[in-house]
Design a protein around this motif. Structure first.
Motif, PDB file in Angstrom:
ATOM      1  N   ALA A  16      -3.680   3.383  -6.518  1.00 33.35           N
ATOM      2  CA  ALA A  16      -2.974   3.015  -7.749  1.00 33.35           C
ATOM      3  C   ALA A  16      -3.205   4.075  -8.823  1.00 33.35           C
ATOM      4  O   ALA A  16      -4.318   4.587  -8.974  1.00 33.35           O
ATOM      5  N   LYS A  17      -2.139   4.398  -9.563  1.00 35.26           N
ATOM      6  CA  LYS A  17      -2.221   5.417 -10.608  1.00 35.26           C
ATOM      7  C   LYS A  17      -2.053   4.857 -12.014  1.00 35.26           C
ATOM      8  O   LYS A  17      -2.432   5.496 -12.988  1.00 35.26           O
ATOM      9  N   LEU A  18      -1.443   3.671 -12.121  1.00 33.42           N
ATOM     10  CA  LEU A  18      -1.271   3.041 -13.435  1.00 33.42           C
ATOM     11  C   LEU A  18      -1.433   1.533 -13.277  1.00 33.42           C
ATOM     12  O   LEU A  18      -0.685   0.892 -12.545  1.00 33.42           O
ATOM     13  N   ILE A  19      -2.433   0.985 -13.961  1.00 36.32           N
ATOM     14  CA  ILE A  19      -2.688  -0.456 -13.946  1.00 36.32           C
ATOM     15  C   ILE A  19      -2.531  -0.982 -15.366  1.00 36.32           C
ATOM     16  O   ILE A  19      -3.208  -0.517 -16.287  1.00 36.32           O
ATOM     17  N   LYS A  20      -1.635  -1.936 -15.529  1.00 38.41           N
ATOM     18  CA  LYS A  20      -1.412  -2.557 -16.842  1.00 38.41           C
ATOM     19  C   LYS A  20      -2.024  -3.956 -16.848  1.00 38.41           C
ATOM     20  O   LYS A  20      -1.634  -4.815 -16.069  1.00 38.41           O
ATOM     21  N   PHE A  21      -2.961  -4.152 -17.743  1.00 37.37           N
ATOM     22  CA  PHE A  21      -3.576  -5.465 -17.892  1.00 37.37           C
ATOM     23  C   PHE A  21      -2.653  -6.348 -18.735  1.00 37.37           C
ATOM     24  O   PHE A  21      -2.242  -5.949 -19.828  1.00 37.37           O
ATOM     25  N   VAL A  22      -2.352  -7.535 -18.237  1.00 42.21           N
ATOM     26  CA  VAL A  22      -1.398  -8.410 -18.932  1.00 42.21           C
ATOM     27  C   VAL A  22      -2.103  -9.441 -19.809  1.00 42.21           C
ATOM     28  O   VAL A  22      -1.442 -10.295 -20.401  1.00 42.21           O
TER      29      VAL A  22
ATOM     30  N   CYS B  52      -7.037   7.061 -12.213  1.00 42.03           N
ATOM     31  CA  CYS B  52      -6.069   6.015 -12.566  1.00 42.03           C
ATOM     32  C   CYS B  52      -6.043   5.836 -14.084  1.00 42.03           C
ATOM     33  O   CYS B  52      -7.034   6.087 -14.774  1.00 42.03           O
ATOM     34  N   VAL B  53      -4.899   5.404 -14.619  1.00 40.10           N
ATOM     35  CA  VAL B  53      -4.735   5.121 -16.046  1.00 40.10           C
ATOM     36  C   VAL B  53      -4.649   3.612 -16.230  1.00 40.10           C
ATOM     37  O   VAL B  53      -4.000   2.911 -15.445  1.00 40.10           O
ATOM     38  N   PHE B  54      -5.282   3.109 -17.303  1.00 41.01           N
ATOM     39  CA  PHE B  54      -5.354   1.669 -17.540  1.00 41.01           C
ATOM     40  C   PHE B  54      -4.813   1.353 -18.935  1.00 41.01           C
ATOM     41  O   PHE B  54      -5.226   1.983 -19.917  1.00 41.01           O
ATOM     42  N   GLN B  55      -3.914   0.395 -19.007  1.00 46.48           N
ATOM     43  CA  GLN B  55      -3.318   0.021 -20.292  1.00 46.48           C
ATOM     44  C   GLN B  55      -3.701  -1.413 -20.637  1.00 46.48           C
ATOM     45  O   GLN B  55      -3.605  -2.311 -19.803  1.00 46.48           O
ATOM     46  N   PHE B  56      -4.111  -1.617 -21.896  1.00 53.88           N
ATOM     47  CA  PHE B  56      -4.580  -2.918 -22.353  1.00 53.88           C
ATOM     48  C   PHE B  56      -3.848  -3.335 -23.626  1.00 53.88           C
ATOM     49  O   PHE B  56      -3.537  -2.493 -24.470  1.00 53.88           O
TER      50      PHE B  56
ATOM     51  N   GLU C  35     -11.465  -6.294  -7.263  1.00 52.42           N
ATOM     52  CA  GLU C  35     -10.015  -6.112  -7.178  1.00 52.42           C
ATOM     53  C   GLU C  35      -9.591  -4.761  -7.764  1.00 52.42           C
ATOM     54  O   GLU C  35      -8.755  -4.056  -7.195  1.00 52.42           O
ATOM     55  N   LEU C  36     -10.169  -4.408  -8.881  1.00 52.08           N
ATOM     56  CA  LEU C  36      -9.833  -3.128  -9.500  1.00 52.08           C
ATOM     57  C   LEU C  36     -10.252  -1.963  -8.611  1.00 52.08           C
ATOM     58  O   LEU C  36      -9.496  -0.991  -8.436  1.00 52.08           O
ATOM     59  N   LEU C  37     -11.438  -2.045  -8.058  1.00 49.80           N
ATOM     60  CA  LEU C  37     -11.919  -0.964  -7.200  1.00 49.80           C
ATOM     61  C   LEU C  37     -11.037  -0.824  -5.968  1.00 49.80           C
ATOM     62  O   LEU C  37     -10.728   0.296  -5.530  1.00 49.80           O
TER      63      LEU C  37
ATOM     64  N   LEU D 286       0.796  -1.231   0.000  1.00 53.18           N
ATOM     65  CA  LEU D 286       0.000   0.000   0.000  1.00 53.18           C
ATOM     66  C   LEU D 286       0.831   1.285   0.000  1.00 53.18           C
ATOM     67  O   LEU D 286       0.498   2.227  -0.738  1.00 53.18           O
ATOM     68  N   PRO D 287       1.912   1.398   0.781  1.00 49.88           N
ATOM     69  CA  PRO D 287       2.621   2.681   0.818  1.00 49.88           C
ATOM     70  C   PRO D 287       3.201   3.130  -0.525  1.00 49.88           C
ATOM     71  O   PRO D 287       3.328   4.331  -0.769  1.00 49.88           O
ATOM     72  N   SER D 288       3.557   2.185  -1.395  1.00 50.85           N
ATOM     73  CA  SER D 288       4.213   2.564  -2.660  1.00 50.85           C
ATOM     74  C   SER D 288       3.315   2.393  -3.875  1.00 50.85           C
ATOM     75  O   SER D 288       3.761   2.576  -5.010  1.00 50.85           O
ATOM     76  N   LEU D 289       2.056   2.062  -3.656  1.00 46.30           N
ATOM     77  CA  LEU D 289       1.169   1.720  -4.764  1.00 46.30           C
ATOM     78  C   LEU D 289       1.049   2.843  -5.799  1.00 46.30           C
ATOM     79  O   LEU D 289       1.036   2.602  -7.007  1.00 46.30           O
ATOM     80  N   ALA D 290       0.988   4.079  -5.328  1.00 44.12           N
ATOM     81  CA  ALA D 290       0.791   5.212  -6.240  1.00 44.12           C
ATOM     82  C   ALA D 290       2.004   5.479  -7.119  1.00 44.12           C
ATOM     83  O   ALA D 290       1.889   6.135  -8.158  1.00 44.12           O
ATOM     84  N   ASN D 291       3.163   4.966  -6.717  1.00 47.40           N
ATOM     85  CA  ASN D 291       4.400   5.253  -7.448  1.00 47.40           C
ATOM     86  C   ASN D 291       4.906   4.075  -8.266  1.00 47.40           C
ATOM     87  O   ASN D 291       6.024   4.109  -8.767  1.00 47.40           O
ATOM     88  N   ARG D 292       4.073   3.036  -8.396  1.00 50.87           N
ATOM     89  CA  ARG D 292       4.527   1.849  -9.106  1.00 50.87           C
ATOM     90  C   ARG D 292       3.484   1.422 -10.141  1.00 50.87           C
ATOM     91  O   ARG D 292       2.332   1.844 -10.102  1.00 50.87           O
ATOM     92  N   VAL D 293       3.920   0.573 -11.067  1.00 51.55           N
ATOM     93  CA  VAL D 293       3.025   0.024 -12.080  1.00 51.55           C
ATOM     94  C   VAL D 293       2.415  -1.256 -11.523  1.00 51.55           C
ATOM     95  O   VAL D 293       3.140  -2.181 -11.141  1.00 51.55           O
ATOM     96  N   VAL D 294       1.096  -1.309 -11.478  1.00 55.74           N
ATOM     97  CA  VAL D 294       0.398  -2.503 -10.992  1.00 55.74           C
ATOM     98  C   VAL D 294       0.033  -3.368 -12.195  1.00 55.74           C
ATOM     99  O   VAL D 294      -0.636  -2.903 -13.126  1.00 55.74           O
ATOM    100  N   TYR D 295       0.457  -4.625 -12.181  1.00 55.54           N
ATOM    101  CA  TYR D 295       0.099  -5.558 -13.251  1.00 55.54           C
ATOM    102  C   TYR D 295      -1.121  -6.357 -12.821  1.00 55.54           C
ATOM    103  O   TYR D 295      -1.227  -6.807 -11.682  1.00 55.54           O
TER     104      TYR D 295
END
Length: 586
Positions: A221-227, A252-256, A212-214, A170-179
């Protein structure tokens, strides 16, 4: 028994999804700690940190980008602590596994394929009876013999606990890419891709996916990349997720990754009408527009439909698109690849990634390498060094295209200038990037770094060397692009000729006194002379700016004074034209 699951990521901002799945699946029965590093971290630092954790078992997640560094770390750990059980898993070691076991005596076990259940059962056996022949999907040693157990049935995905609910994230979630994944598997059979090996597509329950997304969005989270390999293969599922994210995006930004030629018109219409600008990014693998090539690699693709999708999305102005190409595919020589590049560049994606074929372990193309005369690196990333149609000399030239493409098109440093050059000054976009790339190489610039100003001065040198048409007009566009690359008034510029300081001050004073003569919009800003000196720049363009905006052509019979104002509205500076009567004064 203390267990550590570890990953050496490409960058700090990346979060390993694999080790989070392993922890979530196994933590009900074992003490599991996650450890993440980067491939740039010194091996001694990684080994020291892992040693301090005092594990009994370490599981490493292995990919082509981290395998070399992971092997080095594992070797050092085994020397320091021989009794430590070291487990490798991931796509890089799931193929040619017997070879890996022979090469890596420091590795005790390799988990092949989908790892959650296999790793969990392996930990149970390590901690109890050590009957490893019960563990499907495992490679291990028995005396001097290497044993490869048969694969296990695929998991029901909803049986896997969430990998996204760990408090330590949780502390670093905003600064990392979530897959994030909503499915596993791919319906296609592209022979260069590992995803072609798994048959069928399995989905997580859509309500679980939404929860999970919510949770991630609400946790910052600021960037979520769907794999997912093809996010839009199941239209209704994709449409429901798009709708859910539009309503709940929270900035948040979402990449697909999508397959563009199967995107349904109703989905495109829905996104164009409802998606807020900037929250979605699409990555689209084109790879090649050569029909023979696509047939050989078993890649079904309708480029006409793909182009229509990309164009529709671009015209909506809502979604940035990242299109991928692969140089070195079968039957794609230099000229054919040049056509592929120009075909795709004509779509003007926000980013065009030019990659080179990698002969990944387990893929059809690697198995058929001799058929096409491929030579390639023996070590990861197994990039090709040539084939019967594309020799190494051509690969080297295309790499120069890749270099300047990244610096100038994908980085968006000179958008206006680039558009003019590829449209009016060169035979094709590929010819521009190739000629400039060759010039860059000839000057030795690939061996030294660059700052923003260098990108402009080096382009200027290149254009000067070839006596480019409309050179002064192009320099004017370059000046405007330079201004637009700054959020604050730049301290210096890369060109020498400037307005006389006294005339510049007189002009700013006149503008401050009668701002409505510039425009009503400028007058509304309420800027005084002091504000203009602090936040504004004036520069002469050697052509009529209005005519250029309307036609894309230079009218050099008239010049234009531009007034560029910073720190006023958002990140982008505001650009105004100074009226003719004011221009006469300078």
């Amino acid at each position: 028994m203390k267990v550590v699951v570890a990953a050496l990521n490409a960058k700090y901002i990346h979060m390993s999804l694999a080790i989070r799945y392993l922890k979530s699946f196994c933590e009900k029965d074992f003490e599991i700690e996650m450890a993440e590093y980067t491939i740039k971290d010194p091996a001694m630092n990684i080994v020291s940190d892992l040693f301090e954790k005092n594990p009994d078992v370490i599981g490493f997640s292995c990919y082509i980008w981290n395998i070399a560094e992971t092997i080095k770390v594992a070797g050092m750990l085994k020397k320091i602590k021989p009794e430590l059980k070291i487990v490798f898993g991931g796509p890089e070691v799931s193929y040619d596994t017997e070879e890996w076991m022979r090469k890596l005596p420091q590795v005790d076990f390799i988990v092949m394929g989908e790892g959650e259940e296999t790793f969990h059962q392996l930990l149970q056996e390590i901690s109890t009876t050590q009957k490893y022949h019960f563990v499907y999907g495992l490679a291990y040693r028995k005396d001097e013999e290497i044993i490869l157990m048969p694969g296990r049935p695929k998991l029901v995905l909803d049986d896997i606990p969430s990998p996204h609910r760990f408090k330590e994230d949780l502390p670093s979630l905003a600064n990392r890419v979530v897959y994030f994944e909503t499915s596993r598997g791919c319906p296609f059979s592209c022979q260069f891709c590992l995803s072609s090996i798994e048959v069928g597509v399995r989905y997580f329950d859509i309500e679980r996916t939404k929860r999970e997304l919510l949770y991630l969005i609400e946790s910052g989270a600021k960037l979520i990349k769907f794999v997912d390999r093809t996010f839009n293969i199941k239209r209704d599922y994709a449409l429901e997720i798009f709708d859910f994210l539009i309503k709940n995006h929270g900035g948040c930004v979402f990449q697909f990754e999508i397959t563009a030629d199967i995107m349904r018109p109703e989905v495109l219409d829905f996104l164009a009408e409802n998606a807020p600008p900037g929250i979605f990014r699409f990555e689209i693998g084109v790879q090649s527009t050569n029909d023979t090539t696509n047939e050989l690699i078993k890649r079904r693709q309708n480029f006409k439909k793909l182009s229509r999708t990309v164009t529709t999305i671009k015209n909506s102005g809502k979604i940035d698109q990242h299109l991928d190409l692969i140089a070195g595919l079968p039957e794609e020589d230099y000229d054919s690849f040049k056509k592929t590049f120009n075909d795709v560049f004509a779509l003007r994606p926000e980013e065009l990634q030019l990659g080179f074929l990698k002969m990944l372990r387990g893929t059809g193309l690697r198995n058929d390498a001799d058929k096409y005369g491929y030579i390639y690196m023996d070590h990861a990333p197994y990039e090709i060094l040539g084939n019967e149609l594309l020799p190494f000399s051509d690969i080297v030239r295309i790499k120069r295209v890749e270099d300047v493409l990244e610096k100038y098109w994908n980085a968006h440093r000179l958008d206006r200038t680039m558009e003019y050059l590829v449209e009016h000054e060169f035979s094709s976009p590929f010819d521009f990037f190739q000629e400039f790339g060759d010039f860059w190489e000839s000057r030795g610039w690939q061996r030294i770094g660059h700052q923003l100003e260098d990108l402009f001065t080096r382009l200027e040198q290149f254009l000067t060397s070839r006596r480019t048409n409309h050179f002064e007009g192009i320099r004017g566009l370059m000046k405007l692009d330079y201004f637009m690359n700054h959020k604050y008034k730049p301290r210096k510029v890369w060109w020498e000729e400037r307005l006389d300081k006294q005339k510049h001050s007189e002009l700013l004073r006149s503008i401050a006194e009668q701002p409505e003569r510039v425009s009503p919009a400028f007058a509304e800003l309420g800027l005084g002379e002091k504000d203009l000196h602090k936040h504004a720049m004036i520069e002469r363009l050697p052509f009529d700016w209005k005519t250029y905006q309307e036609t894309g052509r230079f009218d050099s019979t008239r010049s234009t004074l531009l007034l560029v104002c910073y720190q006023l509205q958002g990140d982008q500076p505001l650009v105004f034209t100074v009226p003719e009567e004011e221009q006469i004064a300078v």
